[in-house]
Design a protein around this motif. Structure first.
Motif, short mmCIF file in Angstrom:
data_model
loop_
_atom_site.label_atom_id
_atom_site.label_comp_id
_atom_site.label_asym_id
_atom_site.label_seq_id
_atom_site.Cartn_x
_atom_site.Cartn_y
_atom_site.Cartn_z
N TRP A 75 0.82 -1.22 0.00
CA TRP A 75 0.00 0.00 0.00
C TRP A 75 0.85 1.26 0.00
O TRP A 75 0.35 2.34 -0.28
N GLU A 78 0.99 3.79 -2.98
CA GLU A 78 -0.32 4.38 -3.22
C GLU A 78 -0.64 5.43 -2.16
O GLU A 78 -1.27 6.45 -2.45
N ARG A 85 0.30 3.45 -9.19
CA ARG A 85 -0.29 2.12 -9.03
C ARG A 85 0.76 1.01 -8.95
O ARG A 85 0.43 -0.15 -8.96
N ARG A 87 3.07 -1.68 -7.53
CA ARG A 87 2.87 -2.51 -6.35
C ARG A 87 4.06 -3.39 -6.06
O ARG A 87 5.09 -3.30 -6.70
N ARG A 97 -7.53 -8.01 -3.22
CA ARG A 97 -7.55 -8.08 -1.76
C ARG A 97 -9.01 -8.15 -1.32
O ARG A 97 -9.80 -7.25 -1.61
N ASP A 99 -11.94 -8.91 1.74
CA ASP A 99 -12.33 -9.02 3.14
C ASP A 99 -13.15 -10.30 3.24
O ASP A 99 -14.29 -10.36 2.78
N ASP A 109 -19.61 -5.34 -1.38
CA ASP A 109 -18.42 -4.49 -1.23
C ASP A 109 -17.31 -5.22 -0.46
O ASP A 109 -16.74 -4.71 0.48
N LEU A 111 -14.27 -6.07 -1.50
CA LEU A 111 -12.87 -5.74 -1.81
C LEU A 111 -12.31 -4.79 -0.77
O LEU A 111 -12.98 -3.85 -0.34
N VAL A 112 -11.07 -5.04 -0.35
CA VAL A 112 -10.39 -4.15 0.59
C VAL A 112 -9.77 -3.04 -0.25
O VAL A 112 -8.88 -3.29 -1.07
N LYS A 113 -10.24 -1.82 -0.06
CA LYS A 113 -9.81 -0.70 -0.89
C LYS A 113 -8.90 0.28 -0.16
O LYS A 113 -8.40 1.22 -0.76
N GLU A 114 -8.72 0.07 1.13
CA GLU A 114 -7.79 0.92 1.87
C GLU A 114 -7.16 0.11 2.99
O GLU A 114 -7.73 -0.86 3.46
N ASN A 115 -5.99 0.53 3.38
CA ASN A 115 -5.25 -0.14 4.44
C ASN A 115 -5.58 0.55 5.75
O ASN A 115 -5.05 1.62 6.04
#
Length: 135
Positions: A75, A78, A85, A87, A97, A99, A109, A111-115
């Motif tokens: 992360w 980003e 982008r 990685r 990623r 959840d 929803d 997908l993990v979109k933030e850390n």
């Protein structure tokens, strides 16, 4: 409830945020076992095996632990520049990623979109949108 089979067949690499809930970890390992996935070393997966907070599945149907440091490192670029982008993978591949808790409940929803992290006694811990119990 969604099953992991569809994700595994569709994506080359998947990282899961499984969290700290013991029941959820057992469910995750049970589902992997039912799909005949194995650990990276080739051993079969059992429900009582150790499941870490982050787990990864490769296209070869191999499962391994993803360390918090590696999860965090993917992360960093980003966070410093949202338009960057690049990685952890040299080819720019972004691992999917997921959840696992949200996915297993059938939420769209997942997908993990933030850390998401929290500070506990001066150290950062992942929370993945859920409360983490730290002893």
């Amino acid at each position: 409830m969604y099953g992991l089979k569809d994700l595994i067949e569709k994506y080359e690499v998947i990282w899961f945020s499984v969290g700290s809930d013991k029941g959820l970890r057992v469910q995750f390992l049970k589902e992997l076992n039912e799909l005949d996935l194995t650990w990276i070393g080739g051993d079969p997966i059992c429900e009582n095996d150790f499941c870490s907070y982050f787990m990864g599945i490769s296209s070869g149907r191999k499962v391994g632990h993803v360390s918090w440091q590696i999860w965090r490192a993917t992360w960093l670029s980003e966070e410093e520049n949202p338009n960057n982008r690049e990685r952890f993978y040299s080819d720019g591949h972004i691992p999917l990623r997921v959840d696992y808790e949200k996915y297993s409940r059938g939420e769209l929803d997942y997908l993990v979109k933030e850390n998401i992290v929290t500070e506990v006694s001066g150290s950062l811990y992942p929370v993945g949108g859920r409360v983490v119990s730290v002893n």
